[in-house]
Design a protein around this motif. Sequence first.
Motif, PDB file in Angstrom:
ATOM      1  N   ARG A  63       0.827  -1.201   0.000  1.00 39.06           N
ATOM      2  CA  ARG A  63       0.000   0.000   0.000  1.00 39.06           C
ATOM      3  C   ARG A  63       0.859   1.247   0.000  1.00 39.06           C
ATOM      4  O   ARG A  63       1.528   1.550   0.983  1.00 39.06           O
ATOM      5  CB  ARG A  63      -0.941   0.035   1.204  1.00 39.06           C
ATOM      6  N   ALA A  64       0.824   1.954  -1.096  1.00 35.88           N
ATOM      7  CA  ALA A  64       1.530   3.237  -1.166  1.00 35.88           C
ATOM      8  C   ALA A  64       0.541   4.358  -0.856  1.00 35.88           C
ATOM      9  O   ALA A  64      -0.669   4.169  -0.952  1.00 35.88           O
ATOM     10  CB  ALA A  64       2.090   3.425  -2.568  1.00 35.88           C
ATOM     11  N   ASP A  65       1.056   5.500  -0.488  1.00 32.93           N
ATOM     12  CA  ASP A  65       0.226   6.703  -0.439  1.00 32.93           C
ATOM     13  C   ASP A  65       0.176   7.258  -1.856  1.00 32.93           C
ATOM     14  O   ASP A  65       1.202   7.611  -2.424  1.00 32.93           O
ATOM     15  CB  ASP A  65       0.844   7.753   0.497  1.00 32.93           C
ATOM     16  N   VAL A  66      -1.021   7.303  -2.430  1.00 31.01           N
ATOM     17  CA  VAL A  66      -1.172   7.805  -3.794  1.00 31.01           C
ATOM     18  C   VAL A  66      -1.822   9.184  -3.714  1.00 31.01           C
ATOM     19  O   VAL A  66      -2.913   9.340  -3.179  1.00 31.01           O
ATOM     20  CB  VAL A  66      -2.014   6.852  -4.665  1.00 31.01           C
ATOM     21  N   ILE A  67      -1.095  10.172  -4.227  1.00 29.50           N
ATOM     22  CA  ILE A  67      -1.524  11.570  -4.092  1.00 29.50           C
ATOM     23  C   ILE A  67      -1.743  12.154  -5.486  1.00 29.50           C
ATOM     24  O   ILE A  67      -0.828  12.147  -6.314  1.00 29.50           O
ATOM     25  CB  ILE A  67      -0.447  12.377  -3.335  1.00 29.50           C
ATOM     26  N   GLY A  68      -2.945  12.616  -5.744  1.00 29.87           N
ATOM     27  CA  GLY A  68      -3.247  13.253  -7.027  1.00 29.87           C
ATOM     28  C   GLY A  68      -2.976  14.744  -6.937  1.00 29.87           C
ATOM     29  O   GLY A  68      -3.394  15.404  -5.989  1.00 29.87           O
ATOM     30  N   ILE A  69      -2.250  15.271  -7.913  1.00 32.06           N
ATOM     31  CA  ILE A  69      -1.963  16.709  -7.969  1.00 32.06           C
ATOM     32  C   ILE A  69      -2.600  17.207  -9.256  1.00 32.06           C
ATOM     33  O   ILE A  69      -2.169  16.854 -10.350  1.00 32.06           O
ATOM     34  CB  ILE A  69      -0.441  16.994  -8.003  1.00 32.06           C
ATOM     35  N   THR A  70      -3.657  17.996  -9.110  1.00 33.02           N
ATOM     36  CA  THR A  70      -4.442  18.311 -10.287  1.00 33.02           C
ATOM     37  C   THR A  70      -4.681  19.817 -10.396  1.00 33.02           C
ATOM     38  O   THR A  70      -4.611  20.538  -9.397  1.00 33.02           O
ATOM     39  CB  THR A  70      -5.754  17.482 -10.259  1.00 33.02           C
ATOM     40  N   GLY A  71      -4.922  20.282 -11.590  1.00 29.37           N
ATOM     41  CA  GLY A  71      -5.125  21.714 -11.813  1.00 29.37           C
ATOM     42  C   GLY A  71      -4.768  22.072 -13.238  1.00 29.37           C
ATOM     43  O   GLY A  71      -4.180  21.253 -13.960  1.00 29.37           O
ATOM     44  N   TYR A  72      -5.094  23.297 -13.609  1.00 31.22           N
ATOM     45  CA  TYR A  72      -4.901  23.715 -14.992  1.00 31.22           C
ATOM     46  C   TYR A  72      -3.422  23.808 -15.361  1.00 31.22           C
ATOM     47  O   TYR A  72      -2.582  24.029 -14.491  1.00 31.22           O
ATOM     48  CB  TYR A  72      -5.580  25.066 -15.227  1.00 31.22           C
ATOM     49  N   PRO A  73      -3.127  23.683 -16.662  1.00 33.42           N
ATOM     50  CA  PRO A  73      -1.739  23.845 -17.118  1.00 33.42           C
ATOM     51  C   PRO A  73      -1.174  25.197 -16.660  1.00 33.42           C
ATOM     52  O   PRO A  73      -1.869  26.204 -16.715  1.00 33.42           O
ATOM     53  CB  PRO A  73      -1.861  23.795 -18.647  1.00 33.42           C
ATOM     54  N   GLY A  74       0.036  25.181 -16.176  1.00 32.04           N
ATOM     55  CA  GLY A  74       0.693  26.410 -15.777  1.00 32.04           C
ATOM     56  C   GLY A  74       0.497  26.786 -14.318  1.00 32.04           C
ATOM     57  O   GLY A  74       1.113  27.733 -13.833  1.00 32.04           O
ATOM     58  N   ALA A  75      -0.351  26.052 -13.590  1.00 31.65           N
ATOM     59  CA  ALA A  75      -0.597  26.382 -12.184  1.00 31.65           C
ATOM     60  C   ALA A  75       0.628  26.106 -11.306  1.00 31.65           C
ATOM     61  O   ALA A  75       0.776  26.697 -10.236  1.00 31.65           O
ATOM     62  CB  ALA A  75      -1.805  25.588 -11.663  1.00 31.65           C
ATOM     63  N   GLY A  76       1.482  25.225 -11.786  1.00 36.11           N
ATOM     64  CA  GLY A  76       2.698  24.918 -11.027  1.00 36.11           C
ATOM     65  C   GLY A  76       2.721  23.505 -10.462  1.00 36.11           C
ATOM     66  O   GLY A  76       3.496  23.205  -9.550  1.00 36.11           O
TER      67      GLY A  76
END
Length: 253
Positions: free
Chosen positions: A55-68
């Motif tokens: 079991r890994a910690d799965v973290i989604g990083i989401t947002g519009y292009p260019g947000a960083g």
Amino acid sequence: MGTVPLELTPISPSELAERVKAGDIRAVSRLITLLENRDPAGSAALQRLEASTRRADVIGITGYPGAGKSTLIDQLATAYRRQGRKVGIVAVDATSPITGGAILGDRIRMQDHALDDGVFIRSMATRGRHGGLARATHEAVRVLEAAGYEVILVETVGVGQDEVDVTNVAQTVVAVVAPGLGDEVQAMKAGLLEVAHIVVVNKGDRESADSTVRDLSEWVAKVIRTVAIKGDGIPELIEAIAEHRRRNKDAGT
Ligand SMILES: Nc1nc2c(ncn2[C@@H]2O[C@H](COP(=O)(O)OP(=O)(O)O)[C@@H](O)[C@H]2O)c(=O)[nH]1
Ligand SMILES: [Mg+2]
């Protein structure tokens, strides 16, 4: 190097699975490629991983292009490596052919990690694929888990614009917004903020960051201000992610 590339060596699904479980980076790459190509050998190897899945910690990083997002992921990867954890990164490139320079940009930005075999970076391209990307992303995460990556960061463009629904793949979803984009923030409220556990206002060095933080704080419980290019706010983000994981584990998920 001098060794025969794994891509050219015939290898059975069971041997490939064994190598993945042993953490062999080339085997991990090879298996993800087979899965992307919907090669039956890939599915056969994947089945053999199930028993070993950690079991890994799965973290989604989401947002519009260019947000960083990529810049933040780079910083998060550095921070998790300092904790001694192995980090897998899956960057889903949902950009059109017109704006399709993102993958190369990401590679360059993440070059600091290129020599660290505790960090595995993989880009998944949307182009030329129809419908298979969500599945391939899921499978890539499973492969990385089986290979012993303890934190897996999945970069995607926003919900609704993207065929990958990050909420299905990640336990913790972090939405990244840049300040000063009124329309963007309104759109985020409608879609992304509903699924985000943590909202990051990145580019906190911009003047309009204050009002964006204030605005979003009325909508979501956890808003963190970061300056990803400098590393500001990263410890706070790491702590917020850990706290979210702890709460979920207490709740039995
Ligand atoms: N001023 C400022 N620029 C940033 C910050 N974070 C990222 N950037 C820049 O914003 C651009 C887009 O960043 P990137 O990480 O590629 O965004 P992504 O498309 O969401 O992955 C790059 O030129 C970054 O250097 C920040 O905190 N402040
Ligand atoms: Mg990016």
